[in-house]
Design a protein around this motif. Structure first.
Motif, PDB file in Angstrom:
ATOM      1  N   LEU A   2      -9.157   5.248  -3.874  1.00 20.57           N
ATOM      2  CA  LEU A   2      -8.971   4.301  -5.115  1.00 20.57           C
ATOM      3  C   LEU A   2      -7.552   4.174  -5.653  1.00 20.57           C
ATOM      4  N   ASP A   3      -7.128   3.121  -5.682  1.00 16.76           N
ATOM      5  CA  ASP A   3      -5.612   2.878  -6.393  1.00 16.76           C
ATOM      6  C   ASP A   3      -5.679   1.993  -7.402  1.00 16.76           C
ATOM      7  N   VAL A   4      -5.524   2.350  -8.508  1.00 15.86           N
ATOM      8  CA  VAL A   4      -5.478   1.588  -9.792  1.00 15.86           C
ATOM      9  C   VAL A   4      -3.634   1.352 -10.168  1.00 15.86           C
ATOM     10  N   GLU A   5      -3.501   0.118 -10.190  1.00 12.81           N
ATOM     11  CA  GLU A   5      -1.981   0.050 -10.043  1.00 12.81           C
ATOM     12  C   GLU A   5      -1.720  -0.968 -11.353  1.00 12.81           C
ATOM     13  N   THR A   6      -1.001  -0.456 -12.397  1.00  9.09           N
ATOM     14  CA  THR A   6      -0.631  -1.070 -13.764  1.00  9.09           C
ATOM     15  C   THR A   6      -1.548  -2.118 -13.867  1.00  9.09           C
ATOM     16  N   VAL A  20      -2.149   0.594 -16.875  1.00 10.87           N
ATOM     17  CA  VAL A  20      -2.800   1.895 -16.501  1.00 10.87           C
ATOM     18  C   VAL A  20      -2.610   1.978 -15.032  1.00 10.87           C
ATOM     19  N   SER A  21      -2.514   3.144 -14.524  1.00  9.23           N
ATOM     20  CA  SER A  21      -2.456   3.557 -13.060  1.00  9.23           C
ATOM     21  C   SER A  21      -3.188   4.695 -13.175  1.00  9.23           C
ATOM     22  N   LEU A  22      -3.825   4.877 -11.782  1.00 12.44           N
ATOM     23  CA  LEU A  22      -4.672   6.047 -11.444  1.00 12.44           C
ATOM     24  C   LEU A  22      -5.034   5.990  -9.786  1.00 12.44           C
ATOM     25  N   HIS A  23      -4.967   7.552  -9.222  1.00 12.67           N
ATOM     26  CA  HIS A  23      -5.289   7.407  -7.730  1.00 12.67           C
ATOM     27  C   HIS A  23      -6.434   8.377  -7.834  1.00 12.67           C
ATOM     28  N   ILE A  24      -7.169   8.175  -6.763  1.00 14.14           N
ATOM     29  CA  ILE A  24      -8.301   9.161  -6.449  1.00 14.14           C
ATOM     30  C   ILE A  24      -8.451   9.047  -4.982  1.00 14.14           C
ATOM     31  N   ILE A  58      -6.353  -3.415  -8.103  1.00 15.07           N
ATOM     32  CA  ILE A  58      -7.374  -2.315  -7.855  1.00 15.07           C
ATOM     33  C   ILE A  58      -7.420  -2.336  -6.315  1.00 15.07           C
ATOM     34  N   VAL A  59      -7.212  -1.403  -5.803  1.00 15.71           N
ATOM     35  CA  VAL A  59      -7.480  -1.267  -4.272  1.00 15.71           C
ATOM     36  C   VAL A  59      -8.385  -0.022  -4.007  1.00 15.71           C
ATOM     37  N   PHE A  60      -9.533  -0.513  -3.136  1.00 12.74           N
ATOM     38  CA  PHE A  60     -10.563   0.588  -3.003  1.00 12.74           C
ATOM     39  C   PHE A  60     -10.879   0.642  -1.517  1.00 12.74           C
ATOM     40  N   ILE A  65     -10.076  -5.208  -4.739  1.00 14.75           N
ATOM     41  CA  ILE A  65     -11.232  -5.546  -5.295  1.00 14.75           C
ATOM     42  C   ILE A  65     -11.327  -6.099  -6.698  1.00 14.75           C
ATOM     43  N   ASP A  66     -10.113  -6.097  -7.182  1.00 14.18           N
ATOM     44  CA  ASP A  66      -9.776  -6.702  -8.557  1.00 14.18           C
ATOM     45  C   ASP A  66     -10.375  -8.227  -8.713  1.00 14.18           C
TER      46      ASP A  66
END
Length: 233
Positions: A2-6, A20-24, A58-60, A65-66
């Motif tokens: 999962l990549d949440v980008e700005t 908001v950004s985060l990576h799993i 948002i990339v999964f 997927i956004d």
């Protein structure tokens, strides 16, 4: 994974998330930390398509997927345990668990009914009880069990143990440790920092709709000033 980008998200004209950004990664456990009202649940809602983002990405699993509806995001392999549990009160425990059960991604070994009940044996004795006949802790177990029955690649828990009795909290944390040991990716929101420091690989702290700190459990555990500034009551 999962990549949440700005991402930026609004409620009407009021902006809730600011870049908001985060990576799993595969098999990682990541937390979202912060006081109430800082944007943690909105981040989860944005990931799940419940509160659409206005900008960012948002990339999964390599796919954006956004712009997808929530049910399509869930079918791609994200299981949500929402804040407030939101189980079906007029369905039995068994019916809650099987209503959305699937293994669309061919997960092996699969989370079948027997496997999930082995993780939450308390529910095995309550299969014929309706959702509104369960205690709050049992409802939370059922919410986790229901999400696992969809065989997700990523499990998201919003307020995993809030308001639960200590015994039930321990059972929830034991289950999450088991899932982590099985290589499951998890994004978790909770206020029990001691348990999170033992469970998670990395942490993201949010304040006023922004991620203000990222780091490992070791880095967070040893930074009392950081905890007092952003996590203290």
């Amino acid at each position: 994974m999962l990549d949440v980008e700005t991402i930026e998200t609004f409620y009407g004209k009021s902006q809730a998330l600011f870049g908001v950004s985060l990576h799993i990664g595969e098999g990682e456990v990541v937390t979202l930390l912060g006081r109430n009202g800082m944007g943690k649940s909105t981040t989860v809602r944005s990931i799940m398509g419940l509160t659409p983002i206005c900008s960012g990405r948002i990339v999964f699993g390599g796919s954006a997927i956004d712009r997808l509806p929530s049910h399509a995001i869930a079918r791609m392999g994200i299981g949500l345990v929402p804040e407030g549990r939101q189980i079906f009160p007029n369905l039995t425990v068994y019916e809650n668990m099987v209503a959305t059960a699937a293994n669309r991604l061919g997960t092996t070994p699969a989370y079948t009914l027997d496997v999930v009940l082995s993780i939450f044996p308390r529910l095995a004795n309550r299969l014929k009880h309706y959702g509104n006949q369960l205690s709050g802790g049992e409802q939370q177990m059922l919410a986790v069990a229901r999400a696992l029955m969809t065989n997700p690649k990523l499990l998201i828990l919003d307020e995993a143990t809030e308001g639960l009795a200590p015994l039930i909290r321990r059972e929830i944390w034991r289950a999450l440790v088991l899932l982590k040991n099985n290589g499951h990716a998890i994004l978790v929101i909770d206020k029990n920092l001691d348990a999170l420091l033992q469970l998670a690989d990395r942490h993201c702290i949010m304040e006023n709709g922004r991620v203000v700190w990222r780091g490992s459990s070791a880095e967070l555990a040893g930074n009392e000033a950081l905890k007092a500034r952003y996590l203290g009551v």
